[in-house]
Design an enzyme around this catalytic site. Sequence first.
Site, short mmCIF file in Angstrom:
data_model
loop_
_atom_site.label_atom_id
_atom_site.label_comp_id
_atom_site.label_asym_id
_atom_site.label_seq_id
_atom_site.Cartn_x
_atom_site.Cartn_y
_atom_site.Cartn_z
N GLY A 100 -99.49 17.25 -65.10
CA GLY A 100 -100.57 16.28 -65.35
C GLY A 100 -101.22 16.34 -66.86
O GLY A 100 -101.32 17.50 -67.24
N ASP A 222 -117.99 10.75 -63.60
CA ASP A 222 -116.63 9.99 -63.99
C ASP A 222 -115.67 9.59 -63.02
O ASP A 222 -114.48 9.53 -62.99
CB ASP A 222 -115.77 10.82 -65.03
CG ASP A 222 -114.67 10.03 -65.73
OD1 ASP A 222 -114.82 8.89 -66.00
OD2 ASP A 222 -113.66 10.75 -66.35
#
Length: 285
Positions: A100, A222
């Site tokens: 990732g 977030d």
Amino acid sequence: MSVSPERVRALHKYDLRVLLSLERLMQRYEWVPLDALKASTKLSDSELEYRLQRLIEWNLIRYDAVPYPGYALMFGGYDVIALRTLTQKGTVSALGSLIGVGKESEVYEGLGLGPVVLKIHHVGQQSFQAVRKERGYMPESGHCPWIFASACSAEQEFTALQKLSPEVSVPLPIDRSRHVVVMSQIMGVNLNRCTLDEPRLILDEILENVGRAYAKGFIHGDLSEYNVMVDESRVWIIDWPQWIATNHPNADTILRRDIENVLRFFKRKYRIDYPTEEAVRSVVR
């Protein structure tokens, strides 16, 4: 640039001495002068020159003559120091594939006592001023190079995982060195990449975990479909470097934004209409 395990293995003790000296001296200098580096490493002129050129060729450090001649760590050098430390401690025995990439981090598979994940925080120079402005753990002024911003980001996330696990469904924190966080591997898929059979149950589980985190004093800061992972009926909330405390002056606004991001995704993809106020009440109960 991906982390190179070969660089970690090939590192000579004098290479490491130079890297550690640069790390220490960058607390005082934006670019470390050669004289300061000589005094710190205690290497001969010829040995130091050889090590510096070698590290520059490996893209672990860089040299610049502006605003004055000096040396500084690159992300690659900081990665090597952290991975070397984690290897020596026995936390990590092998580094696997890159799985990732985010705007401020890279995530790798790895091995420790079992399968692990290594999250390497890379708070870049372009985003540094935004990070300093938006995140309360960063100093508002003064000298704070990006390597220390990255370490602060990792420390912030590691603290959250330590305090939240296991009551909140987050990765289990294992260890940290500088800007690298080692955590348990999660066998799930990001929420934005999967199709759910029972989306309402997953939404309820997400809100339940947001509520548990809130009860422990944490707001993600977030939250969206990109940092929720799902494995059948279980969810994990990941990526915690931007968390804020529930007593933060903007806590209500940021909590509401987190919740609205999740509700918006489920409404768009699954046509679930969940009133925001009802969701907020379920979290702060």
